[in-house]
Design a protein around this motif. Structure first.
Motif, PDB file in Angstrom:
ATOM      1  N   LEU A 139       0.999  -1.266   0.094  1.00 39.73           N
ATOM      2  CA  LEU A 139      -0.100  -0.101  -0.144  1.00 39.73           C
ATOM      3  C   LEU A 139       1.152   1.232   0.129  1.00 39.73           C
ATOM      4  O   LEU A 139       1.831   1.125   0.964  1.00 39.73           O
ATOM      5  N   ILE A 140       0.485   2.074  -0.852  1.00 38.48           N
ATOM      6  CA  ILE A 140       1.472   3.411  -0.871  1.00 38.48           C
ATOM      7  C   ILE A 140       0.394   4.569  -0.586  1.00 38.48           C
ATOM      8  O   ILE A 140      -0.625   4.698  -0.886  1.00 38.48           O
ATOM      9  N   ILE A 141       0.880   5.320   0.497  1.00 36.81           N
ATOM     10  CA  ILE A 141       0.354   6.378   1.002  1.00 36.81           C
ATOM     11  C   ILE A 141       0.787   7.561   0.482  1.00 36.81           C
ATOM     12  O   ILE A 141       1.981   7.932   0.949  1.00 36.81           O
ATOM     13  N   SER A 142       0.348   8.320  -0.327  1.00 37.45           N
ATOM     14  CA  SER A 142       0.963   9.347  -1.048  1.00 37.45           C
ATOM     15  C   SER A 142       0.403  10.890  -0.656  1.00 37.45           C
ATOM     16  O   SER A 142      -0.676  10.833  -0.312  1.00 37.45           O
ATOM     17  N   GLY A 143       1.031  11.820  -0.886  1.00 39.68           N
ATOM     18  CA  GLY A 143       0.840  12.883  -0.735  1.00 39.68           C
ATOM     19  C   GLY A 143       1.823  13.827  -0.317  1.00 39.68           C
ATOM     20  O   GLY A 143       3.181  13.611  -0.446  1.00 39.68           O
ATOM     21  N   GLY A 144       1.780  15.292  -0.315  1.00 36.09           N
ATOM     22  CA  GLY A 144       2.723  16.381  -0.133  1.00 36.09           C
ATOM     23  C   GLY A 144       3.356  16.429   1.205  1.00 36.09           C
ATOM     24  O   GLY A 144       2.816  15.541   2.086  1.00 36.09           O
ATOM     25  N   GLY A 153       4.392  16.986   4.782  1.00 36.72           N
ATOM     26  CA  GLY A 153       3.515  17.391   6.035  1.00 36.72           C
ATOM     27  C   GLY A 153       1.875  17.080   5.953  1.00 36.72           C
ATOM     28  O   GLY A 153       1.247  17.568   6.948  1.00 36.72           O
ATOM     29  N   MET A 154       1.557  16.258   4.933  1.00 34.50           N
ATOM     30  CA  MET A 154       0.116  15.895   4.963  1.00 34.50           C
ATOM     31  C   MET A 154      -0.279  15.031   5.813  1.00 34.50           C
ATOM     32  O   MET A 154      -1.493  14.593   6.014  1.00 34.50           O
ATOM     33  N   GLY A 155       0.835  14.247   6.631  1.00 41.07           N
ATOM     34  CA  GLY A 155       0.264  13.320   7.808  1.00 41.07           C
ATOM     35  C   GLY A 155       0.563  11.795   7.413  1.00 41.07           C
ATOM     36  O   GLY A 155      -0.221  10.908   7.844  1.00 41.07           O
ATOM     37  N   LYS A 156       1.124  11.709   6.163  1.00 43.22           N
ATOM     38  CA  LYS A 156       1.254  10.243   5.839  1.00 43.22           C
ATOM     39  C   LYS A 156       1.937   9.363   6.824  1.00 43.22           C
ATOM     40  O   LYS A 156       1.352   7.941   7.069  1.00 43.22           O
ATOM     41  N   SER A 157       3.016   9.694   7.570  1.00 44.89           N
ATOM     42  CA  SER A 157       3.871   8.950   8.400  1.00 44.89           C
ATOM     43  C   SER A 157       2.795   8.812   9.586  1.00 44.89           C
ATOM     44  O   SER A 157       2.734   7.649  10.162  1.00 44.89           O
ATOM     45  N   THR A 158       2.066   9.699   9.929  1.00 42.36           N
ATOM     46  CA  THR A 158       1.333   9.646  11.165  1.00 42.36           C
ATOM     47  C   THR A 158       0.111   8.540  10.925  1.00 42.36           C
ATOM     48  O   THR A 158      -0.102   8.014  11.848  1.00 42.36           O
ATOM     49  N   LEU A 159      -0.504   8.707   9.693  1.00 39.32           N
ATOM     50  CA  LEU A 159      -1.475   7.697   9.339  1.00 39.32           C
ATOM     51  C   LEU A 159      -1.117   6.368   9.308  1.00 39.32           C
ATOM     52  O   LEU A 159      -1.670   5.320   9.977  1.00 39.32           O
ATOM     53  N   ALA A 160       0.318   6.092   8.837  1.00 41.43           N
ATOM     54  CA  ALA A 160       0.810   4.901   8.840  1.00 41.43           C
ATOM     55  C   ALA A 160       1.244   4.290  10.303  1.00 41.43           C
ATOM     56  O   ALA A 160       1.003   2.967  10.709  1.00 41.43           O
ATOM     57  N   VAL A 161       1.659   4.991  11.020  1.00 38.35           N
ATOM     58  CA  VAL A 161       1.982   4.761  12.411  1.00 38.35           C
ATOM     59  C   VAL A 161       0.758   4.598  13.256  1.00 38.35           C
ATOM     60  O   VAL A 161       0.616   3.645  13.998  1.00 38.35           O
ATOM     61  N   GLN A 162      -0.173   5.446  13.078  1.00 36.48           N
ATOM     62  CA  GLN A 162      -1.635   5.199  13.796  1.00 36.48           C
ATOM     63  C   GLN A 162      -2.030   3.731  13.558  1.00 36.48           C
ATOM     64  O   GLN A 162      -2.762   3.012  14.237  1.00 36.48           O
ATOM     65  N   ALA A 163      -2.054   3.479  12.045  1.00 35.08           N
ATOM     66  CA  ALA A 163      -2.677   2.198  11.747  1.00 35.08           C
ATOM     67  C   ALA A 163      -1.942   1.060  12.266  1.00 35.08           C
ATOM     68  O   ALA A 163      -2.271   0.079  12.757  1.00 35.08           O
ATOM     69  N   ALA A 164      -0.333   1.157  12.399  1.00 32.64           N
ATOM     70  CA  ALA A 164       0.230   0.012  12.884  1.00 32.64           C
ATOM     71  C   ALA A 164       0.008  -0.103  14.256  1.00 32.64           C
ATOM     72  O   ALA A 164       0.329  -1.173  14.775  1.00 32.64           O
ATOM     73  N   HIS A 165      -0.542   0.789  14.909  1.00 31.56           N
ATOM     74  CA  HIS A 165      -0.919   0.730  16.400  1.00 31.56           C
ATOM     75  C   HIS A 165      -2.242   0.332  16.726  1.00 31.56           C
ATOM     76  O   HIS A 165      -2.679   0.077  17.947  1.00 31.56           O
ATOM     77  N   ASP A 166      -3.105   0.236  15.723  1.00 33.87           N
ATOM     78  CA  ASP A 166      -4.595  -0.570  15.725  1.00 33.87           C
ATOM     79  C   ASP A 166      -4.299  -1.709  16.440  1.00 33.87           C
ATOM     80  O   ASP A 166      -3.602  -2.571  15.983  1.00 33.87           O
ATOM     81  N   ALA A 167      -5.441  -2.050  17.176  1.00 35.14           N
ATOM     82  CA  ALA A 167      -5.676  -3.503  17.917  1.00 35.14           C
ATOM     83  C   ALA A 167      -5.496  -4.635  16.709  1.00 35.14           C
ATOM     84  O   ALA A 167      -4.893  -5.658  16.944  1.00 35.14           O
ATOM     85  N   ARG A 168      -6.403  -4.397  15.888  1.00 33.86           N
ATOM     86  CA  ARG A 168      -6.451  -5.487  14.770  1.00 33.86           C
ATOM     87  C   ARG A 168      -5.105  -5.613  14.137  1.00 33.86           C
ATOM     88  O   ARG A 168      -4.931  -6.773  13.817  1.00 33.86           O
ATOM     89  N   VAL A 169      -4.330  -4.664  13.952  1.00 33.41           N
ATOM     90  CA  VAL A 169      -2.986  -4.846  13.197  1.00 33.41           C
ATOM     91  C   VAL A 169      -2.030  -5.596  14.062  1.00 33.41           C
ATOM     92  O   VAL A 169      -1.348  -6.286  13.691  1.00 33.41           O
TER      93      VAL A 169
END
Length: 108
Positions: free
Chosen positions: A16-21, A23-39
């Motif tokens: 999965l590629i999370i793209s954007g400019g 400061g858009m929050g791509k890294s934050t979104l990926a880390v947030q998903a990695a810490h989800d209980a289901r993951v």
């Protein structure tokens, strides 16, 4: 973040590629998903990796950074060392993948 989590926890997840400019929050979104209980339930606590690639200048450096973060030998056949670890379910977030790919487009 829900779509990212659903993608990561799918029966047969694909890259999965999370793209954007900047400061858009791509890294934050990926880390947030990695810490989800289901993951965490899918990969466990120890099989989730966040690899920063902003210092990578080429494919070899990128592979060495990945190997170091995965805790495998960065000498010898680094590709084989990394491939051995990737044979099991594992979540790897490659942060700033565009850095080495912009510098070494043919090999990354």
């Amino acid at each position: 973040a829900l779509d990212v989590v659903e993608h990561i926890t799918a029966k047969k997840p694909r890259p999965l590629i999370i793209s954007g400019g900047p400061g858009m929050g791509k890294s934050t979104l990926a880390v947030q998903a990695a810490h989800d209980a289901r993951v965490i339930a899918r990969f466990g606590v120890a099989r989730r990796y966040f690899v920063r690639l902003d210092s990578a200048t080429d494919a070899e450096t990128m592979l060495a950074l990945l190997a170091a973060d995965l805790g495998v030998a960065t000498t010898g056949n680094v590709f084989a060392n990394v491939a051995a670890v990737l044979g099991e379910p594992i979540l790897v977030i490659l942060d700033n993948l565009e850095s080495p790919s912009q510098r070494d487009k043919a090999r990354v």
